[in-house]
Design a protein around this motif. Structure first.
Motif, PDB file in Angstrom:
ATOM      1  N   LYS A 179     -17.761 -15.481 -14.493  1.00 41.43           N
ATOM      2  CA  LYS A 179     -18.240 -14.122 -14.229  1.00 41.43           C
ATOM      3  C   LYS A 179     -18.275 -13.804 -12.739  1.00 41.43           C
ATOM      4  O   LYS A 179     -17.894 -12.722 -12.322  1.00 41.43           O
ATOM      5  N   GLY A 180     -18.723 -14.781 -11.950  1.00 42.14           N
ATOM      6  CA  GLY A 180     -18.809 -14.575 -10.504  1.00 42.14           C
ATOM      7  C   GLY A 180     -17.454 -14.257  -9.914  1.00 42.14           C
ATOM      8  O   GLY A 180     -17.305 -13.327  -9.122  1.00 42.14           O
ATOM      9  N   SER A 181     -16.443 -15.019 -10.335  1.00 36.87           N
ATOM     10  CA  SER A 181     -15.092 -14.768  -9.822  1.00 36.87           C
ATOM     11  C   SER A 181     -14.631 -13.386 -10.235  1.00 36.87           C
ATOM     12  O   SER A 181     -13.949 -12.704  -9.479  1.00 36.87           O
ATOM     13  N   LEU A 182     -15.013 -12.967 -11.433  1.00 35.70           N
ATOM     14  CA  LEU A 182     -14.548 -11.677 -11.936  1.00 35.70           C
ATOM     15  C   LEU A 182     -14.926 -10.554 -10.980  1.00 35.70           C
ATOM     16  O   LEU A 182     -14.090  -9.727 -10.624  1.00 35.70           O
ATOM     17  N   PHE A 183     -16.181 -10.540 -10.527  1.00 42.96           N
ATOM     18  CA  PHE A 183     -16.621  -9.474  -9.619  1.00 42.96           C
ATOM     19  C   PHE A 183     -15.763  -9.437  -8.372  1.00 42.96           C
ATOM     20  O   PHE A 183     -15.256  -8.399  -7.964  1.00 42.96           O
ATOM     21  N   THR A 184     -15.589 -10.629  -7.776  1.00 37.30           N
ATOM     22  CA  THR A 184     -14.806 -10.701  -6.552  1.00 37.30           C
ATOM     23  C   THR A 184     -13.403 -10.198  -6.778  1.00 37.30           C
ATOM     24  O   THR A 184     -12.857  -9.426  -5.983  1.00 37.30           O
ATOM     25  N   ILE A 185     -12.797 -10.670  -7.861  1.00 37.88           N
ATOM     26  CA  ILE A 185     -11.405 -10.328  -8.109  1.00 37.88           C
ATOM     27  C   ILE A 185     -11.253  -8.828  -8.338  1.00 37.88           C
ATOM     28  O   ILE A 185     -10.325  -8.205  -7.836  1.00 37.88           O
ATOM     29  N   VAL A 186     -12.210  -8.259  -9.059  1.00 37.28           N
ATOM     30  CA  VAL A 186     -12.130  -6.809  -9.309  1.00 37.28           C
ATOM     31  C   VAL A 186     -12.217  -6.047  -7.987  1.00 37.28           C
ATOM     32  O   VAL A 186     -11.436  -5.141  -7.731  1.00 37.28           O
ATOM     33  N   ILE A 187     -13.143  -6.462  -7.120  1.00 34.03           N
ATOM     34  CA  ILE A 187     -13.289  -5.765  -5.831  1.00 34.03           C
ATOM     35  C   ILE A 187     -12.009  -5.854  -5.019  1.00 34.03           C
ATOM     36  O   ILE A 187     -11.506  -4.857  -4.485  1.00 34.03           O
ATOM     37  N   LEU A 188     -11.450  -7.059  -4.935  1.00 33.51           N
ATOM     38  CA  LEU A 188     -10.253  -7.215  -4.105  1.00 33.51           C
ATOM     39  C   LEU A 188      -9.057  -6.500  -4.723  1.00 33.51           C
ATOM     40  O   LEU A 188      -8.233  -5.928  -4.008  1.00 33.51           O
ATOM     41  N   SER A 189      -8.968  -6.509  -6.043  1.00 34.02           N
ATOM     42  CA  SER A 189      -7.862  -5.793  -6.691  1.00 34.02           C
ATOM     43  C   SER A 189      -7.994  -4.303  -6.433  1.00 34.02           C
ATOM     44  O   SER A 189      -7.001  -3.601  -6.246  1.00 34.02           O
ATOM     45  N   PHE A 190      -9.229  -3.839  -6.423  1.00 33.20           N
ATOM     46  CA  PHE A 190      -9.501  -2.435  -6.167  1.00 33.20           C
ATOM     47  C   PHE A 190      -9.054  -2.074  -4.758  1.00 33.20           C
ATOM     48  O   PHE A 190      -8.363  -1.086  -4.530  1.00 33.20           O
ATOM     49  N   LEU A 191      -9.435  -2.931  -3.810  1.00 30.93           N
ATOM     50  CA  LEU A 191      -9.049  -2.729  -2.419  1.00 30.93           C
ATOM     51  C   LEU A 191      -7.534  -2.666  -2.299  1.00 30.93           C
ATOM     52  O   LEU A 191      -6.975  -1.823  -1.608  1.00 30.93           O
ATOM     53  N   ASN A 192      -6.859  -3.575  -2.990  1.00 30.29           N
ATOM     54  CA  ASN A 192      -5.409  -3.616  -2.883  1.00 30.29           C
ATOM     55  C   ASN A 192      -4.735  -2.506  -3.670  1.00 30.29           C
ATOM     56  O   ASN A 192      -3.574  -2.189  -3.421  1.00 30.29           O
ATOM     57  N   SER A 193      -5.453  -1.915  -4.622  1.00 34.11           N
ATOM     58  CA  SER A 193      -4.822  -0.885  -5.437  1.00 34.11           C
ATOM     59  C   SER A 193      -4.496   0.337  -4.584  1.00 34.11           C
ATOM     60  O   SER A 193      -3.585   1.093  -4.895  1.00 34.11           O
ATOM     61  N   PHE A 194      -5.215   0.531  -3.467  1.00 32.44           N
ATOM     62  CA  PHE A 194      -4.910   1.682  -2.623  1.00 32.44           C
ATOM     63  C   PHE A 194      -3.605   1.494  -1.873  1.00 32.44           C
ATOM     64  O   PHE A 194      -2.980   2.446  -1.449  1.00 32.44           O
ATOM     65  N   LYS A 195      -3.202   0.244  -1.708  1.00 35.51           N
ATOM     66  CA  LYS A 195      -1.980  -0.003  -0.935  1.00 35.51           C
ATOM     67  C   LYS A 195      -0.727   0.292  -1.752  1.00 35.51           C
ATOM     68  O   LYS A 195       0.374   0.252  -1.219  1.00 35.51           O
ATOM     69  N   ILE A 196      -0.888   0.574  -3.031  1.00 29.61           N
ATOM     70  CA  ILE A 196       0.268   0.875  -3.870  1.00 29.61           C
ATOM     71  C   ILE A 196       0.952   2.155  -3.382  1.00 29.61           C
ATOM     72  O   ILE A 196       2.101   2.419  -3.695  1.00 29.61           O
ATOM     73  N   TYR A 197       0.215   2.920  -2.561  1.00 28.29           N
ATOM     74  CA  TYR A 197       0.794   4.147  -2.010  1.00 28.29           C
ATOM     75  C   TYR A 197       2.097   3.875  -1.280  1.00 28.29           C
ATOM     76  O   TYR A 197       3.013   4.685  -1.297  1.00 28.29           O
ATOM     77  N   ARG A 198       2.167   2.706  -0.639  1.00 29.06           N
ATOM     78  CA  ARG A 198       3.391   2.371   0.098  1.00 29.06           C
ATOM     79  C   ARG A 198       4.588   2.378  -0.842  1.00 29.06           C
ATOM     80  O   ARG A 198       5.609   3.013  -0.554  1.00 29.06           O
ATOM     81  N   GLU A 199       4.472   1.695  -1.945  1.00 34.50           N
ATOM     82  CA  GLU A 199       5.572   1.664  -2.913  1.00 34.50           C
ATOM     83  C   GLU A 199       5.844   3.063  -3.441  1.00 34.50           C
ATOM     84  O   GLU A 199       6.992   3.489  -3.537  1.00 34.50           O
ATOM     85  N   ALA A 200       4.769   3.767  -3.773  1.00 40.33           N
ATOM     86  CA  ALA A 200       4.922   5.088  -4.363  1.00 40.33           C
ATOM     87  C   ALA A 200       5.633   6.022  -3.394  1.00 40.33           C
ATOM     88  O   ALA A 200       6.582   6.724  -3.752  1.00 40.33           O
ATOM     89  N   TYR A 201       5.194   5.998  -2.144  1.00 46.97           N
ATOM     90  CA  TYR A 201       5.767   6.913  -1.161  1.00 46.97           C
ATOM     91  C   TYR A 201       7.219   6.565  -0.881  1.00 46.97           C
ATOM     92  O   TYR A 201       8.078   7.430  -0.799  1.00 46.97           O
ATOM     93  N   LEU A 202       7.498   5.276  -0.755  1.00 46.33           N
ATOM     94  CA  LEU A 202       8.851   4.893  -0.361  1.00 46.33           C
ATOM     95  C   LEU A 202       9.845   5.044  -1.502  1.00 46.33           C
ATOM     96  O   LEU A 202      11.029   5.249  -1.264  1.00 46.33           O
ATOM     97  N   THR A 203       9.392   4.954  -2.751  1.00 46.90           N
ATOM     98  CA  THR A 203      10.361   5.163  -3.821  1.00 46.90           C
ATOM     99  C   THR A 203      10.543   6.638  -4.117  1.00 46.90           C
ATOM    100  O   THR A 203      11.629   7.057  -4.499  1.00 46.90           O
ATOM    101  N   ALA A 204       9.495   7.441  -3.972  1.00 47.70           N
ATOM    102  CA  ALA A 204       9.615   8.809  -4.466  1.00 47.70           C
ATOM    103  C   ALA A 204       9.239   9.882  -3.465  1.00 47.70           C
ATOM    104  O   ALA A 204       9.281  11.053  -3.788  1.00 47.70           O
ATOM    105  N   GLY A 205       8.856   9.496  -2.234  1.00 52.03           N
ATOM    106  CA  GLY A 205       8.585  10.499  -1.227  1.00 52.03           C
ATOM    107  C   GLY A 205       7.211  11.146  -1.353  1.00 52.03           C
ATOM    108  O   GLY A 205       6.365  10.692  -2.115  1.00 52.03           O
TER     109      GLY A 205
END
Lengths: 315, 285
Positions: free
Chosen positions: B208-234
């Motif tokens: 359970k402890g790892s789950l919280f951490t992993i969710v937070i970090l995945s959340f943080l990294n989910s904002f970086k998906i913009y790079r892929e989105a922007y570069l593939t589709a403008g």
């Protein structure tokens, strides 16, 4: 009779015992086989994503070694919007380094962009060493109520995405007239709180008693930081450097927002601008961009892993 | 003694903190102030900017998509990572498998995007593969689906996010699994718990402890998906992947700073609340 029964019983018992040990052995063997089979099955399942990682790299490598004519034959359909499918050969029919030659010897702009990227990354990392590492030491070596509150603020800042802070950065960069210079990228990144968090993880792993012992022996606080903290807690700051390199080599949002002049752009932003008409060129540029990242990944892999683990530590 | 320590704490932390104040804290306060004023005149307008963004179609669409992306991507990523980590935990020599999973993290987005374009183009590798598979099995004919220009783009983005971040989550899960005491597992085994039982009753509850951490970090990294989105589709991609990050960027380009300020305050506020909530959850355990 009685004896006979007894004998019988013992014999049966023995037999039963043997039989049970027999099944026990069988079961063990069965479990072993099952385990091995399980692993044999697991392996391909685990390797499938591996294929998804390796294929793109192979695609870039092989594409970069084709001459424009051959490459055009394979992927021409993408930029002419043709109806036939794309095709590919992992081993080009006419391998050539002509595109690399063009890129490296006939395109001075490419060098400018490459060094832009290098300059940004190295300046940012150097700045983080100067500002973030001591801060992390401060948080790790002098715990207290005030420092805890401040650290929580750092964590929140670390988690805010660029888009939320974009306007604030813009306002301050504008006031300092850093816009459209490399300083606009470097300074905000130097004061990012992520390296503080990672280095903190490394410093925190030093036992507190060790610092106390050094103090009792009369070591000054600065000596403790330089002689004890840095050597013992270096894994944290090294992992911050490795993760930092990969992150800033990949800069996109910041230069896009704050650098208008294309000659100031880093590679990561320039690369997507190459059109399909120059596909061979784009493949080579991609490979050249990939090389430093792969290099850092390979030499820094242990620290990368360590850094990921530190970033997962609760405060 | 305590005074001395406080002095050294300040000595070490202050230079960095000064920079953070100049480059992050002070300007953010300025943004909060601006969110209540008009962009051009600077006159106080109260909550009007907030009213405007919550009636703005683009903002609502972006919020919807961002939430949809987070709620799809993170659970998929976290569970895929757990599955891989569980499978991997049995291997003794897992170093190089871990490296393979981690490698996408090192690949610059610009290079990834180039490959994605070739793969997901309507005459690209994926459709080529599907068409061949269709020919072999005889189940379907030629596939000419356009993935990047339609609603399927959303799923390309989710897949790309998982591809990039899987290694990260696997490492964190493996650390969590490694932290479970062998004695506990051994005890469960002696008590007759089978493999699945041990997984459900011993391993997962301890993660359970790892789950919280992993969710937070995945959340943080989910904002970086913009790079892929922007570069593939403008800047103006298919509606299905128009994210908050696109909107911020477009407002920035069009200098609609008042809306941007209000949206930054809202987004920042929501994120801060989420972080504090998760921190509270951490402390409770």
């Amino acid at each position: 009779m009685m004896m006979g029964v007894g004998k019988n019983r013992t014999m049966m018992g023995v037999r039963r015992g043997r039989v049970t040990t027999g099944t026990g052995k069988n079961r063990k063997r069965f479990e072993k086989v099952k385990k091995a089979a399980g692993k044999g099955l697991l392996f391909p399942i685990l390797l499938l994503p591996g294929l998804l990682v390796i294929l793109p790299v192979l695609l870039l490598l092989s594409g970069s070694l084709m001459d424009s004519w051959e490459l055009g034959g394979y992927i021409g359909t993408v930029f002419t919007d043709g109806s036939e499918f794309i095709s590919w050969k992992l081993f080009p029919d006419y391998p050539s380094f002509s595109n690399y030659g063009k890129l490296l010897f006939e395109t001075p702009q490419f060098f400018v962009l490459f060094w832009n990227s290098m300059k940004l990354v190295l300046c940012i990392l150097a700045g983080q060493l100067i500002f973030a590492v001591p801060a992390a030491w401060g948080f790790a070596a002098y715990p207290g109520r005030g420092s805890q509150g401040l650290f929580a603020l750092y964590v929140v800042l670390m988690l805010l995405p660029f888009q939320v802070t974009m306007l604030s950065s813009y306002l301050v960069l504008n006031r300092l007239s850093f816009l459209n210079t490399h300083q606009a990228i470097i300074w905000p990144a130097v004061f990012s709180t992520f390296p503080v968090f990672l280095s903190y993880g490394g410093f925190k792993s030093i036992p507190y008693q060790m610092l106390e012992a050094a103090r009792v022996d009369g070591a000054g606080e600065l000596t403790i930081f330089v002689r004890l903290g840095l050597p013992l807690g270096k894994s944290g700051l090294l992992s911050a450097m490795v993760l930092g390199f990969l992150e800033y080599w990949n800069l996109l949002e910041q230069p896009m927002a704050f650098l208008e002049d294309k000659s100031l752009w880093p590679l990561s932003l320039y690369l997507p601008q190459i059109t399909w008409g120059q596909a061979g060129f784009a493949f080579c540029a991609s490979v050249v961009t990939l090389v430093p990242a792969v290099f850092v990944f390979i030499i820094g892999q242990d620290y990368l892993e360590q850094g990921i683990i530190y970033s997962g530590l609760k405060e | 003694m305590r005074k001395k320590r406080r002095r050294f704490f300040c000595l070490f932390v202050f230079p960095g903190f000064f920079g953070i104040t100049v480059f992050a804290l002070a300007p953010f306060l300025d943004v909060v102030k601006r969110s209540f004023t008009a962009a051009v005149t600077g006159a106080f307008v109260g909550g009007k900017n907030y009213q405007v963004i919550f009636q703005n179609q683009a903002f609502l669409l972006a919020v919807k998509n961002t939430i949809r992306f987070t709620l799809t991507g993170i659970p998929l990523l976290v569970s895929a990572g757990l599955m891989v980590a569980l499978m991997l935990s049995g291997f003794k020599n897992k170093g190089w498998i871990k490296s393979i999973y981690l490698f996408p993290l090192a690949m610059p987005t610009a290079t990834v995007v180039m490959v994605w374009k070739l793969v997901f183009y309507k005459q690209g590798f994926l459709n080529l593969f599907l068409t061949r598979a269709g020919l072999v099995t005889g189940l379907w004919g030629e596939v000419h689906k356009d993935y990047l220009g339609t609603a399927a783009a959303f799923w390309v983005l989710v897949g790309s996010y998982i591809w990039k971040n899987l290694g990260y989550t696997v490492i964190l899960w493996l650390t969590g699994i490694g932290g479970i005491s062998g004695e506990m597992l051994e005890a469960a085994k002696v008590d007759g718990a089978g493999g699945w039982q041990r997984l459900w009753r011993v391993v997962l509850p301890n993660l359970k402890g790892s789950l919280f951490t992993i969710v937070i970090l995945s959340f943080l990294n989910s904002f970086k998906i913009y790079r892929e989105a922007y570069l593939t589709a403008g800047a103006y991609p298919d509606q299905s992947m128009y994210l908050l990050q696109h909107l911020f960027n477009n407002w920035f380009v069009n200098l609609e700073l008042d809306k941007m300020a209000a949206a930054a305050v809202c987004t920042g506020g929501v994120l801060m609340l989420a972080i504090l909530l998760l921190q509270r959850l951490w402390e409770d355990r």
